[in-house]
Design an enzyme around this catalytic site. Structure first.
Site, PDB file in Angstrom:
ATOM      1  N   ALA A  12     -29.434  12.285 -10.894  1.00 19.33           N
ATOM      2  CA  ALA A  12     -30.228  13.443 -11.324  1.00 19.33           C
ATOM      3  C   ALA A  12     -29.548  14.776 -11.026  1.00 19.33           C
ATOM      4  O   ALA A  12     -29.806  15.764 -11.706  1.00 19.33           O
ATOM      5  CB  ALA A  12     -31.605  13.392 -10.648  1.00 19.33           C
ATOM      6  N   ILE A  16     -25.197  15.613 -16.605  1.00 19.65           N
ATOM      7  CA  ILE A  16     -26.144  15.140 -17.630  1.00 19.65           C
ATOM      8  C   ILE A  16     -27.574  15.316 -17.120  1.00 19.65           C
ATOM      9  O   ILE A  16     -28.465  15.757 -17.847  1.00 19.65           O
ATOM     10  CB  ILE A  16     -25.874  13.666 -18.022  1.00 19.65           C
ATOM     11  CG1 ILE A  16     -24.512  13.545 -18.708  1.00 19.65           C
ATOM     12  CG2 ILE A  16     -26.977  13.127 -18.946  1.00 19.65           C
ATOM     13  CD1 ILE A  16     -24.093  12.132 -19.050  1.00 19.65           C
ATOM     14  N   ARG A  92     -14.226   6.918 -13.006  1.00 21.87           N
ATOM     15  CA  ARG A  92     -12.915   6.339 -12.720  1.00 21.87           C
ATOM     16  C   ARG A  92     -12.075   7.367 -11.950  1.00 21.87           C
ATOM     17  O   ARG A  92     -11.896   8.494 -12.396  1.00 21.87           O
ATOM     18  CB  ARG A  92     -12.212   5.987 -14.029  1.00 21.87           C
ATOM     19  CG  ARG A  92     -10.982   5.110 -13.822  1.00 21.87           C
ATOM     20  CD  ARG A  92     -10.079   5.200 -15.015  1.00 21.87           C
ATOM     21  NE  ARG A  92     -10.614   4.491 -16.167  1.00 21.87           N
ATOM     22  CZ  ARG A  92     -10.118   3.342 -16.628  1.00 21.87           C
ATOM     23  NH1 ARG A  92      -9.105   2.757 -16.021  1.00 21.87           N
ATOM     24  NH2 ARG A  92     -10.621   2.784 -17.687  1.00 21.87           N
ATOM     25  N   ARG A  98      -9.434  -0.830 -14.290  1.00 24.21           N
ATOM     26  CA  ARG A  98     -10.714  -1.128 -14.939  1.00 24.21           C
ATOM     27  C   ARG A  98     -11.586  -2.051 -14.074  1.00 24.21           C
ATOM     28  O   ARG A  98     -12.784  -1.846 -13.943  1.00 24.21           O
ATOM     29  CB  ARG A  98     -10.422  -1.788 -16.291  1.00 24.21           C
ATOM     30  CG  ARG A  98     -11.588  -1.760 -17.206  1.00 24.21           C
ATOM     31  CD  ARG A  98     -11.175  -2.249 -18.595  1.00 24.21           C
ATOM     32  NE  ARG A  98     -12.313  -2.167 -19.472  1.00 24.21           N
ATOM     33  CZ  ARG A  98     -12.678  -1.056 -20.093  1.00 24.21           C
ATOM     34  NH1 ARG A  98     -11.989   0.046 -19.939  1.00 24.21           N
ATOM     35  NH2 ARG A  98     -13.739  -1.058 -20.873  1.00 24.21           N
ATOM     36  N   GLN A 112     -29.762  -1.658  -8.538  1.00 27.86           N
ATOM     37  CA  GLN A 112     -30.781  -0.962  -9.351  1.00 27.86           C
ATOM     38  C   GLN A 112     -31.536  -1.967 -10.221  1.00 27.86           C
ATOM     39  O   GLN A 112     -32.755  -1.861 -10.384  1.00 27.86           O
ATOM     40  CB  GLN A 112     -30.136   0.153 -10.186  1.00 27.86           C
ATOM     41  CG  GLN A 112     -29.668   1.316  -9.283  1.00 27.86           C
ATOM     42  CD  GLN A 112     -29.102   2.502 -10.041  1.00 27.86           C
ATOM     43  OE1 GLN A 112     -29.014   2.492 -11.261  1.00 27.86           O
ATOM     44  NE2 GLN A 112     -28.695   3.526  -9.311  1.00 27.86           N
ATOM     45  N   VAL A 129     -26.876   4.985 -19.383  1.00 29.37           N
ATOM     46  CA  VAL A 129     -25.966   6.009 -19.903  1.00 29.37           C
ATOM     47  C   VAL A 129     -24.638   5.948 -19.148  1.00 29.37           C
ATOM     48  O   VAL A 129     -23.566   6.121 -19.722  1.00 29.37           O
ATOM     49  CB  VAL A 129     -26.611   7.415 -19.759  1.00 29.37           C
ATOM     50  CG1 VAL A 129     -25.637   8.509 -20.167  1.00 29.37           C
ATOM     51  CG2 VAL A 129     -27.896   7.511 -20.572  1.00 29.37           C
ATOM     52  N   ASP A 159     -22.572   8.443 -29.938  1.00 27.83           N
ATOM     53  CA  ASP A 159     -21.549   8.058 -30.921  1.00 27.83           C
ATOM     54  C   ASP A 159     -22.135   8.156 -32.335  1.00 27.83           C
ATOM     55  O   ASP A 159     -21.477   8.616 -33.265  1.00 27.83           O
ATOM     56  CB  ASP A 159     -21.079   6.622 -30.647  1.00 27.83           C
ATOM     57  CG  ASP A 159     -20.695   6.445 -29.189  1.00 27.83           C
ATOM     58  OD1 ASP A 159     -19.704   7.038 -28.768  1.00 27.83           O
ATOM     59  OD2 ASP A 159     -21.426   5.738 -28.461  1.00 27.83           O
ATOM     60  N   HIS A 187     -19.510   1.053 -26.236  1.00 26.41           N
ATOM     61  CA  HIS A 187     -19.374   2.514 -26.113  1.00 26.41           C
ATOM     62  C   HIS A 187     -18.028   2.794 -25.461  1.00 26.41           C
ATOM     63  O   HIS A 187     -17.923   3.044 -24.260  1.00 26.41           O
ATOM     64  CB  HIS A 187     -20.508   3.116 -25.278  1.00 26.41           C
ATOM     65  CG  HIS A 187     -20.266   4.567 -24.986  1.00 26.41           C
ATOM     66  ND1 HIS A 187     -20.273   5.537 -25.958  1.00 26.41           N
ATOM     67  CD2 HIS A 187     -19.954   5.215 -23.835  1.00 26.41           C
ATOM     68  CE1 HIS A 187     -19.989   6.705 -25.419  1.00 26.41           C
ATOM     69  NE2 HIS A 187     -19.785   6.537 -24.122  1.00 26.41           N
TER      70      HIS A 187
HETATM   71  N1  LIG Z   1     -23.033   6.500 -22.928  1.00 24.91           N
HETATM   72  C1  LIG Z   1     -22.605   7.714 -23.245  1.00 24.91           C
HETATM   73  O1  LIG Z   1     -22.585   8.083 -24.431  1.00 24.91           O
HETATM   74  C2  LIG Z   1     -22.122   8.691 -22.207  1.00 24.91           C
HETATM   75  C3  LIG Z   1     -21.983   8.321 -20.897  1.00 24.91           C
HETATM   76  N2  LIG Z   1     -21.541   9.214 -19.955  1.00 24.91           N
HETATM   77  C4  LIG Z   1     -21.460   8.736 -18.571  1.00 24.91           C
HETATM   78  O2  LIG Z   1     -22.622   9.191 -17.866  1.00 24.91           O
HETATM   79  C5  LIG Z   1     -22.342   9.185 -16.464  1.00 24.91           C
HETATM   80  C6  LIG Z   1     -22.836  10.462 -15.806  1.00 24.91           C
HETATM   81  O3  LIG Z   1     -22.138  11.573 -16.304  1.00 24.91           O
HETATM   82  P1  LIG Z   1     -22.270  13.017 -15.619  1.00 24.91           P
HETATM   83  O4  LIG Z   1     -23.692  13.386 -15.392  1.00 24.91           O
HETATM   84  O5  LIG Z   1     -21.413  13.924 -16.400  1.00 24.91           O
HETATM   85  O6  LIG Z   1     -21.570  12.729 -14.220  1.00 24.91           O
HETATM   86  P2  LIG Z   1     -21.678  13.561 -12.853  1.00 24.91           P
HETATM   87  O7  LIG Z   1     -20.541  13.079 -12.009  1.00 24.91           O
HETATM   88  O8  LIG Z   1     -21.868  15.009 -13.133  1.00 24.91           O
HETATM   89  O9  LIG Z   1     -23.037  13.031 -12.232  1.00 24.91           O
HETATM   90  C7  LIG Z   1     -23.223  11.726 -11.802  1.00 24.91           C
HETATM   91  C8  LIG Z   1     -24.263  11.768 -10.696  1.00 24.91           C
HETATM   92  O10 LIG Z   1     -24.569  10.416 -10.354  1.00 24.91           O
HETATM   93  C9  LIG Z   1     -24.781  10.382  -8.975  1.00 24.91           C
HETATM   94  N3  LIG Z   1     -24.687   8.994  -8.502  1.00 24.91           N
HETATM   95  C10 LIG Z   1     -23.561   8.279  -8.222  1.00 24.91           C
HETATM   96  N4  LIG Z   1     -23.908   7.077  -7.761  1.00 24.91           N
HETATM   97  C11 LIG Z   1     -25.256   7.012  -7.760  1.00 24.91           C
HETATM   98  C12 LIG Z   1     -26.187   6.032  -7.378  1.00 24.91           C
HETATM   99  N5  LIG Z   1     -25.784   4.867  -6.883  1.00 24.91           N
HETATM  100  N6  LIG Z   1     -27.505   6.303  -7.510  1.00 24.91           N
HETATM  101  C13 LIG Z   1     -27.921   7.496  -7.972  1.00 24.91           C
HETATM  102  N7  LIG Z   1     -27.080   8.477  -8.348  1.00 24.91           N
HETATM  103  C14 LIG Z   1     -25.764   8.233  -8.242  1.00 24.91           C
HETATM  104  C15 LIG Z   1     -23.739  11.327  -8.406  1.00 24.91           C
HETATM  105  O11 LIG Z   1     -24.070  11.760  -7.094  1.00 24.91           O
HETATM  106  C16 LIG Z   1     -23.771  12.455  -9.427  1.00 24.91           C
HETATM  107  O12 LIG Z   1     -24.701  13.476  -9.052  1.00 24.91           O
HETATM  108  C17 LIG Z   1     -20.836   8.946 -16.350  1.00 24.91           C
HETATM  109  O13 LIG Z   1     -20.637   7.570 -16.074  1.00 24.91           O
HETATM  110  C18 LIG Z   1     -20.333   9.276 -17.746  1.00 24.91           C
HETATM  111  O14 LIG Z   1     -19.113   8.609 -18.026  1.00 24.91           O
HETATM  112  C19 LIG Z   1     -21.240  10.498 -20.278  1.00 24.91           C
HETATM  113  C20 LIG Z   1     -21.358  10.926 -21.585  1.00 24.91           C
HETATM  114  C21 LIG Z   1     -21.779  10.044 -22.637  1.00 24.91           C
HETATM  115  O1  LIG Z   2     -15.765   9.500 -22.319  1.00 21.87           O
HETATM  116  C1  LIG Z   2     -16.448   9.745 -21.302  1.00 21.87           C
HETATM  117  O2  LIG Z   2     -16.093   9.579 -20.131  1.00 21.87           O
HETATM  118  C2  LIG Z   2     -17.843  10.252 -21.519  1.00 21.87           C
HETATM  119  C3  LIG Z   2     -18.462   9.506 -22.611  1.00 21.87           C
HETATM  120  O3  LIG Z   2     -18.821   8.373 -22.488  1.00 21.87           O
HETATM  121  C4  LIG Z   2     -18.549  10.145 -23.916  1.00 21.87           C
HETATM  122  O4  LIG Z   2     -18.468  11.374 -24.020  1.00 21.87           O
HETATM  123  O5  LIG Z   2     -18.735   9.412 -24.898  1.00 21.87           O
END
Ligand SMILES: NC(=O)C1=CN([C@@H]2O[C@H](COP(=O)(O)OP(=O)(O)OC[C@H]3O[C@@H](n4cnc5c(N)ncnc54)[C@H](O)[C@@H]3O)[C@@H](O)[C@H]2O)C=CC1
Ligand SMILES: O=C([O-])CC(=O)C(=O)O
Length: 329
Positions: A12, A16, A92, A98, A112, A129, A159, A187
């Protein structure tokens, strides 16, 4: 006013999360008549930042916000949850392979999934997400054996929206007049954005796809690598567009997709279109507003599309096998 819906958002305090929470609280995800109780899950080091966000949520005085609670324990955060948005994940890091990433995320999505299994409301809906989203959804679902696996979904709506926007730019057709695009598979860069069943301003998408050079050298790679392009340009990954897609995914799942159109979502496969059962793969989907996704049936898949779908599904199979060999599922 109806009884508030419990919405748990993990990660949170991340970027995002910051783009997502205010829109959920404003009623954009579940509708202006549905109050929400937000439950924010963070790791202990980020709880203070989440508290700051909760203060700002209070300061918006949203009529649809019935309360905000903050947790660092998934068992408490998912107790009674109706809608779970699993955003927090392990990014990463330098030198991480990977398999290391899959293992680190298994340590998040396994517990979770178990917490959801233990305490979620019987109507729980889960959107993953955090990347690798499809395989994280698979891990969570497998760790929640008492919850139907179809309740765990992975986000490919971003996407899908990226593909809509690219087709709009190429064809000069407004986004609102482009229907029935599909994202297939993972994804990741292996995903396949499929134009062949689309309708673009009333014309078959195949007419636009007839420009094979644009299709294979421009459209498909632009959509599939858009996440990396945003990181390159912004120095951080997509946040507002990802939050927007998450809201659209849950809204359509719970309130229904528009008549005459479909969208894309990562779903637990029951073998549709040759995708092995038990992989979480993106499909063309509709919802009639009863909270169940349905895979669109009967689409003809030609050789061009088949090869690309199979390649992305092969990657999902490899990820599934890797998490299985790590004992995460
Ligand atoms: N499916 C999709 O289309 C997309 C997926 N993503 C992914 O979404 C994820 C989040 O992205 P952002 O918010 O930019 O990252 P961010 O690094 O800004 O935030 C992630 C948050 O998750 C928290 N976190 C880590 N482990 C946790 C846990 N065990 N329990 C609760 N919180 C935890 C962190 O403390 C951090 O505040 C990334 O994995 C990113 O690659 C991002 C864009 C698109
Ligand atoms: O590529 C990343 O790490 C974030 C993501 O999933 C996206 O923007 O589609």
């Amino acid at each position: 006013m109806t009884e508030p819906v419990n919405v748990t958002v993990t990660g949170a305090a991340g970027q995002i999360g910051y783009a997502l929470l205010f829109r959920i609280a404003a009623g954009e995800m579940l509708g202006a008549d549905t109050p929400v109780r937000l439950r924010l899950l963070e790791i202990p080091q980020a709880v203070a930042a989440a508290e700051g966000t909760a203060m700002e949520l209070d300061d918006c005085a949203f009529p649809t916000l019935a309360g905000v609670e903050i947790f660092d324990d998934p068992v408490k955060a998912f107790d009674g949850v109706n809608v779970a948005l699993l955003v927090g994940a392990r990014p990463r890091g330098a030198g991480m392979e990977r398999a290391d990433l899959l293992e680190a995320n298994g340590g998040i999505f396994g517990p979770q999934g178990r917490a959801i299994n233990e305490g979620a409301a019987s109507d729980v809906r889960v959107l993953v997400v955090g990347n690798p989203a499809n395989t994280n959804a698979l891990i969570a679902a497998t760790n929640a054996p008492d919850v139907p696996a179809t309740r765990f979904t992975a986000m490919t709506r971003l996407d899908h929206n990226r593909a809509l926007s690219q087709v709009a730019a190429k064809s000069g057709t407004p986004v609102a007049d482009i229907k029935k695009l599909t994202i297939w598979g993972n994804h990741s860069a292996s995903q396949y954005p499929d134009l062949f069943h689309a309708e673009v301003g009333g014309r078959p998408g195949a007419e636009i796809a007839a420009d094979r050079t644009w299709l294979t050298d421009d459209f498909i790679p632009t959509v599939a690598k858009r996440g990396a392009a945003i990181i390159q340009a912004r120095g951080a990954s997509s946040a507002a567009s990802a939050a927007n897609a998450a809201i659209a995914h849950v809204r359509d799942w719970t309130l229904g997709t528009p008549e005459g159109d479909w969208t894309s979502a990562g779903l637990w496969s029951s073998g549709e279109y040759g995708v092995p059962e038990g992989l979480v793969s993106s499909f063309p989907v509709t919802s009639d507003g009863t909270g169940e996704w349905k895979v669109v049936e009967g689409l003809e898949i030609d050789e061009f599309s088949r090869t690309r779908i199979d390649a992305s599904v092969a990657e999902l199979t490899e990820e599934r096998d890797a998490v299985r060999s790590l004992g995460l599922i």
